[in-house]
Enzyme design. Sequence first.
Site, PDB file in Angstrom:
ATOM      1  N   HIS A 108       0.138 -14.272   9.159  1.00 37.52           N
ATOM      2  CA  HIS A 108      -0.464 -14.375   7.829  1.00 37.52           C
ATOM      3  C   HIS A 108       0.087 -15.555   7.032  1.00 37.52           C
ATOM      4  CE1 HIS A 108      -1.820  -9.880   7.838  1.00 37.52           C
ATOM      5  NE2 HIS A 108      -2.667 -10.679   8.475  1.00 37.52           N
TER       6      HIS A 108
ATOM      7  N   ARG B 197       0.804  -1.226   0.000  1.00 38.70           N
ATOM      8  CA  ARG B 197       0.000   0.000   0.000  1.00 38.70           C
ATOM      9  C   ARG B 197       0.839   1.279   0.000  1.00 38.70           C
ATOM     10  NH1 ARG B 197      -2.578  -3.762   3.157  1.00 38.70           N
ATOM     11  NH2 ARG B 197      -4.754  -4.193   2.651  1.00 38.70           N
TER      12      ARG B 197
ATOM     13  N   CYS C 237      -5.363 -35.163  -3.375  1.00 32.87           N
ATOM     14  CA  CYS C 237      -6.809 -35.221  -3.592  1.00 32.87           C
ATOM     15  C   CYS C 237      -7.268 -34.518  -4.871  1.00 32.87           C
ATOM     16  CB  CYS C 237      -7.545 -34.625  -2.391  1.00 32.87           C
ATOM     17  SG  CYS C 237      -7.432 -32.820  -2.276  1.00 32.87           S
TER      18      CYS C 237
ATOM     19  N   CYS D 269      -7.947 -30.631   1.104  1.00 37.03           N
ATOM     20  CA  CYS D 269      -7.600 -31.620   2.130  1.00 37.03           C
ATOM     21  C   CYS D 269      -6.603 -31.115   3.154  1.00 37.03           C
ATOM     22  CB  CYS D 269      -7.064 -32.905   1.483  1.00 37.03           C
ATOM     23  SG  CYS D 269      -5.412 -32.748   0.747  1.00 37.03           S
TER      24      CYS D 269
ATOM     25  N   CYS E 260      -3.150 -27.250   0.328  1.00 32.82           N
ATOM     26  CA  CYS E 260      -4.321 -27.633  -0.458  1.00 32.82           C
ATOM     27  C   CYS E 260      -5.567 -27.083   0.211  1.00 32.82           C
ATOM     28  CB  CYS E 260      -4.414 -29.156  -0.576  1.00 32.82           C
ATOM     29  SG  CYS E 260      -5.926 -29.710  -1.420  1.00 32.82           S
TER      30      CYS E 260
ATOM     31  N   THR F 260       4.508  -1.131   9.342  1.00 31.29           N
ATOM     32  CA  THR F 260       3.155  -1.583   9.058  1.00 31.29           C
ATOM     33  C   THR F 260       2.209  -0.394   8.997  1.00 31.29           C
ATOM     34  OG1 THR F 260       1.255  -2.850   9.912  1.00 31.29           O
ATOM     35  CG2 THR F 260       2.877  -2.097  11.530  1.00 31.29           C
TER      36      THR F 260
END
Length: 259
Positions: free
Chosen positions: A129, A42, A165, A140, A137, A203
């Site tokens: 994060h 940003r 999967c 699964c 995945c 931040t």
Amino acid sequence: MTFTAATAELRDEVAAWLRGAARTVVLTGAGISTDSGIPDFRGPQGIWTKNPEAEKRADISHYVTDPQLRRDAWQARATHPGLLARPSAGHLALARLEQAGRLDTLITQNIDGLHLDAGSSPGRLIEIHGTMREFACLACGARGPMSEALDRVRGGEADPACTECGGILKSATISFGQQLDPELVAWAMAAAREADLFLAIGTSLTVHPVADLPVRALAAGARLVILNAQATPLDVQANAVLRGQIGELLPPLVEAAIA
């Protein structure tokens, strides 16, 4: 009262707070990694500032429903500057602060893994994060090294599926629309409540619930120090604001605190 500057006098004042704190908690954002060659999101030259369409790749609803966006996302991962990035002076300074016994908990919004590369202890680090260094995945939950998935992309698979999967793979990071790990959130919230000094470094303090952490620290009686190149919504509540580039502000502050 908030003191905003990047002067030696203010640095020494904050260093004294670091020396006297029983429990220092640090929150880092993209600004600590820009010196490592990883653009923020940003800021004036941020990825999303320059290309708002790129923000869609960080939205889980777009990622799941748009195969072309996923293909674009895999190409972006394969060329991400974080793959070759090395820790910045800011990352190394925080590792040094921990080694000196002055850092209790390090919470990062970053997914690049550079705090670990710098020497920060996994037991004190909350990657709230997630991490770009693993894939996950969505069906699964299988995980593995990101290098394995990128090898498949470079081998010709534009949108590699889960080998367990057949589900959709993405980086093991939290996209908009995905829930944060509740255990990590609870750990971070507890650390903020127990802090007597909270540093928010690099931040924008606009992404919630992480942006609530310094507010909780303040409510519990902690001092709040913000180091960032741009203004944040919490500047007016902070005890001190050091404005500038993290690589220039943080190393001398840490050296003054542990001298």
